[in-house]
Design an enzyme around this catalytic site. Structure first.
Site, PDB file in Angstrom:
ATOM      1  N   CYS A   2       0.840  -1.193   0.000  1.00 13.65           N
ATOM      2  CA  CYS A   2       0.000   0.000   0.000  1.00 13.65           C
ATOM      3  C   CYS A   2       0.875   1.243   0.000  1.00 13.65           C
ATOM      4  O   CYS A   2       1.997   1.239   0.496  1.00 13.65           O
ATOM      5  CB  CYS A   2      -0.902   0.015   1.232  1.00 13.65           C
ATOM      6  N   ARG A  27       3.976  -0.167  -6.629  1.00 12.95           N
ATOM      7  CA  ARG A  27       4.001  -0.972  -5.413  1.00 12.95           C
ATOM      8  C   ARG A  27       2.913  -2.040  -5.399  1.00 12.95           C
ATOM      9  O   ARG A  27       2.974  -2.982  -4.622  1.00 12.95           O
ATOM     10  CB  ARG A  27       3.846  -0.067  -4.180  1.00 12.95           C
ATOM     11  N   TRP A  73      -3.637  -2.286  -1.174  1.00 14.57           N
ATOM     12  CA  TRP A  73      -3.492  -3.679  -1.591  1.00 14.57           C
ATOM     13  C   TRP A  73      -4.246  -4.496  -0.561  1.00 14.57           C
ATOM     14  O   TRP A  73      -3.921  -4.484   0.621  1.00 14.57           O
ATOM     15  CB  TRP A  73      -2.014  -4.050  -1.636  1.00 14.57           C
ATOM     16  N   ASN A  99      -0.936   1.795   6.254  1.00 14.78           N
ATOM     17  CA  ASN A  99      -0.243   0.621   5.731  1.00 14.78           C
ATOM     18  C   ASN A  99       0.052  -0.312   6.889  1.00 14.78           C
ATOM     19  O   ASN A  99       0.406   0.145   7.980  1.00 14.78           O
ATOM     20  CB  ASN A  99       1.084   1.004   5.063  1.00 14.78           C
ATOM     21  N   GLY A 100      -0.028  -1.620   6.665  1.00 10.52           N
ATOM     22  CA  GLY A 100       0.238  -2.570   7.738  1.00 10.52           C
ATOM     23  C   GLY A 100      -1.012  -3.339   8.105  1.00 10.52           C
ATOM     24  O   GLY A 100      -2.022  -3.325   7.382  1.00 10.52           O
ATOM     25  N   GLU A 480      14.780 -18.776 -10.088  1.00 16.23           N
ATOM     26  CA  GLU A 480      14.459 -17.391 -10.413  1.00 16.23           C
ATOM     27  C   GLU A 480      13.751 -17.306 -11.757  1.00 16.23           C
ATOM     28  O   GLU A 480      12.817 -16.516 -11.931  1.00 16.23           O
ATOM     29  CB  GLU A 480      15.734 -16.541 -10.419  1.00 16.23           C
ATOM     30  N   LYS A 484      10.046 -15.653 -12.283  1.00 15.76           N
ATOM     31  CA  LYS A 484       9.751 -14.559 -13.200  1.00 15.76           C
ATOM     32  C   LYS A 484       8.583 -14.917 -14.115  1.00 15.76           C
ATOM     33  O   LYS A 484       7.682 -14.112 -14.344  1.00 15.76           O
ATOM     34  CB  LYS A 484      10.981 -14.233 -14.052  1.00 15.76           C
ATOM     35  N   GLU A 487       5.133 -15.122 -12.210  1.00 14.84           N
ATOM     36  CA  GLU A 487       4.578 -13.923 -11.598  1.00 14.84           C
ATOM     37  C   GLU A 487       4.068 -12.913 -12.607  1.00 14.84           C
ATOM     38  O   GLU A 487       3.207 -12.101 -12.268  1.00 14.84           O
ATOM     39  CB  GLU A 487       5.584 -13.274 -10.639  1.00 14.84           C
ATOM     40  N   HIS A 503      13.828 -38.676  -9.875  1.00 15.73           N
ATOM     41  CA  HIS A 503      13.238 -39.093  -8.609  1.00 15.73           C
ATOM     42  C   HIS A 503      11.768 -38.676  -8.486  1.00 15.73           C
ATOM     43  O   HIS A 503      11.250 -38.575  -7.378  1.00 15.73           O
ATOM     44  CB  HIS A 503      14.043 -38.525  -7.434  1.00 15.73           C
ATOM     45  N   LYS A 601       5.138  -4.599  -5.172  1.00 14.02           N
ATOM     46  CA  LYS A 601       6.582  -4.421  -5.274  1.00 14.02           C
ATOM     47  C   LYS A 601       7.268  -4.528  -3.924  1.00 14.02           C
ATOM     48  O   LYS A 601       8.228  -5.258  -3.750  1.00 14.02           O
ATOM     49  CB  LYS A 601       6.882  -3.055  -5.903  1.00 14.02           C
TER      50      LYS A 601
END
Length: 606
Positions: A2, A27, A73, A99-100, A480, A484, A487, A503, A601
């Protein structure tokens, strides 16, 4: 996650607030809103959706020179107009952005409802507006302090009150807040990106601090009302660095910026005389470095995978046992903190809450912690004992590219630094430093193949599921790469150690499930090629990322050649084409590359 903005001064607040919110879009958010203190009323306008839609629907009469804004968010309650911030009190004279997460929000909501308060949202934040309205106190500061004493959890908040129309009161506990000092005006933000256009002089609040912000200045104080002394700092980034320029998306812009970003992180740190690396910010002399018996790296998401690359490099080069662990899990397992272990916290924003809390737990238990962060003055940078700034420049896209690469280079420098203090010879030091110096031009050579990679990405994007595989040095690269792709393209992608395919995962190989294989030309080449034959024998399409001269099985769907560096540094370069594959797969599928769904972000909640 947020975003918070605030303004108090002589100009109309609404345009400045909306501009600040637009600069925080990267963000991640699902709704937005602003509140301004008018001459006789508190004006609140908010809605689900994008900032541009909020701006387009702002009432023409929305005047006021003090205000706050927010991009949300979702945590408590889904995206909606009612759940968007700011939240107003029952009397509609007080507005709050937050925020939080308030951990005791459920209890407080029940208490308010028992007292007859009609709650208008599903959020935890709304309770604070009502608590401030109900609190005793002669000043807004008194009322905010009284309300916060009933709150448990993390927060960065900004509050305006029609009864105190000349100020904004802000408070921080676990979620970042910055004051921007202007000429006859003041700004508030959760991220410097929101205020860099107006001022570069900033003040960072610490946990447990509050501030009263007026047009003519600010006062910071503690929760027991003691005044604190702050030092203003200058933000080194420019507003232009937050613009896309000629690029379609921030992500591709930042991929193209990587050669220059790597030049910045190594500039002035390579010691040609002693074939070593100079990292003065570690605040650790050679004797202390020799006492290190283990290195533990903590990060989240791509930072965690960069940490795995770093652990591999440090253990291989410096011969110190090293491993990486998700910071989000670290403190919950009651870890044993050892005095001769060097803990490394890695974060692009320096505000990742899971990593910050892990650092605080380590400090509480006496651990020695250094940081690899990109944002100067960030919470982690101020909390650790020393560290390495990444100097990647602002990274706007949610999917990290240049910051990730600079993290990997930062770990390589740390490994060379520790290795030269211990057992790495001058010849090996020279070899690795020469390798570091080649990386920028080698990255450029990879980026120059973008059109070829875009064509390959278009083919990959047609598959619903993919494997990424790599062995030892290549495994973090595979992880990684899968991260990428999933997402930003929303394709299912899993990463495995190449040696683990037989396996279990080989059962899923089919013509519909391609494998992106990381195959460096190193001592394990024969083993990797053998695994490719196993995949090919089961009709699995192969996309191989490798070096010149490596012979791959006939019939591979694509072979992506990457310039060769030193074996220990090759993983950095092998990561670059995977960034471009993910980017162009997302573009081919028509997604919003810079704002992937459900993600943010800077993750500032647990």
């Amino acid at each position: 996650m947020c975003g918070i903005v605030g303004y108090v001064g002589t100009k109309p607040a609404a345009p400045i607030l909306v501009d600040g919110l637009a600069r925080l879009e990267y963000r991640g958010y699902d709704s937005a809103g602003v509140a301004v203190v008018g001459s006789s009323e508190l004006k609140v306008h908010k809605d689900a959706g994008r900032v541009r839609e909020l701006e387009a629907s702002l009432p023409k009469r929305f005047g006021g020179k003090v205000g706050i804004g927010h991009t949300r968010w979702a945590t408590h309650g889904g995206p909606s107009k009612d759940n968007a911030h700011p939240h107003a009190s029952t009397n509609e004279r007080i507005a709050v952005v937050h925020n939080g997460i308030f951990d005791n929000a459920g209890v407080l909501r029940a208490q308010l409802e028992d007292a007859g308060v009609k709650l208008r949202s599903d959020t935890d934040t709304e309770v604070l507006a009502h608590l401030i309205e109900q609190a005793d106190g002669d000043t807004l500061e008194d009322k905010v302090l009284a309300a916060l004493r009933r709150i448990e959890g993390t927060y960065g908040i900004a509050v305006v009150d029609l009864d105190f129309p000349d100020r904004i009161v802000v408070a921080r506990n676990g979620s970042p807040l910055i004051l921007g000092v202007g000429d006859g005006e003041m700004h508030v933000a959760s991220d410097a990106a929101a205020l860099i256009r107006y001022t570069r002089q900033v003040v960072y609040l610490d946990d447990g601090e509050l501030a009263t912000v007026r047009a003519d200045g600010y006062r910071t104080f503690t929760q027991d009302s003691r005044t604190t002394t702050k030092t203003e700092k200058t933000v080194e980034w420019d507003a232009e660095e937050f613009e896309r320029g000629a690029h379609e998306h921030f992500m591709v812009k930042e991929i193209h910026e990587q050669p220059e970003a790597v030049q910045r992180v190594i500039r002035g740190r390579l010691d040609e005389r002693f074939h070593a690396v100079h990292l003065g910010g570690l605040n650790m002399d050679a004797r202390e470095a020799r006492e290190i018996k283990r290195v533990k790296i903590l990060g989240c998401g791509s930072a965690y995978y960069a940490g795995q690359l770093g652990a591999q490099f440090i253990e291989e080069v410096a011969r110190i046992p090293a491993d990486a662990e998700p910071a989000s899990e670290f403190r919950y397992r009651n870890p044993v903190v050892e005095r001769d272990t060097l803990y490394v916290a890695v974060s692009q924003s320096g505000e990742t809450l899971d990593t910050l809390v892990a650092v605080q737990e380590l400090k509480r238990k006496g651990g020695r912690v250094i940081g690899l962060v990109n944002a100067v003055g960030s919470s982690i940078a101020r909390e650790v004992d020393g560290g390495v700034y990444l100097h990647a420049g602002p990274e706007v896209s949610v999917a990290s590219t240049k910051a990730l690469t600079n993290m990997a280079v930062g770990f390589a420098m740390l490994g060379i630094h520790l290795g030269r203090i211990r057992d790495v010879s001058p010849a090996d030091g020279r070899r690795l430093i020469d390798g570091l110096k080649k990386i920028p031009e080698q990255i450029q050579a990879i980026v120059d193949t973008e059109q070829e990679l875009a064509e390959i990405a278009g083919r990959l994007s047609q598959h619903e599921s993919l494997f990424f595989v790599g062995r030892t040095r290549g495994y973090p690269v595979a992880r990684e790469g899968a991260q990428k792709l999933k997402e930003i393209s929303y394709r299912h992608a899993e990463a495995y150690q190449t040696s683990e395919l037989k396996h279990g995962p080989l059962a899923l190989i089919s013509p519909d499930v391609p494998t992106v294989a990381i195959v460096p030309d190193d001592e394990l080449l024969d083993r990797n090629i053998g695994a490719l034959h196993e995949i090919s024998a089961r009709s699995g399409p192969l996309y191989v990322v490798t070096h010149d001269g490596v012979a791959v099985p006939d019939g591979a769907a694509a072979v992506i050649r990457v310039p060769k560096n030193e074996p220990e540094l090759d993983p950095i370069l092998l990561t670059i084409p995977l960034q471009l594959l993910a980017y162009h797969a997302s573009v081919a599928l028509g997604h919003d590359v810079d704002k992937p769904r459900n993600l943010a972000k800077s993750v500032t909640v647990e």
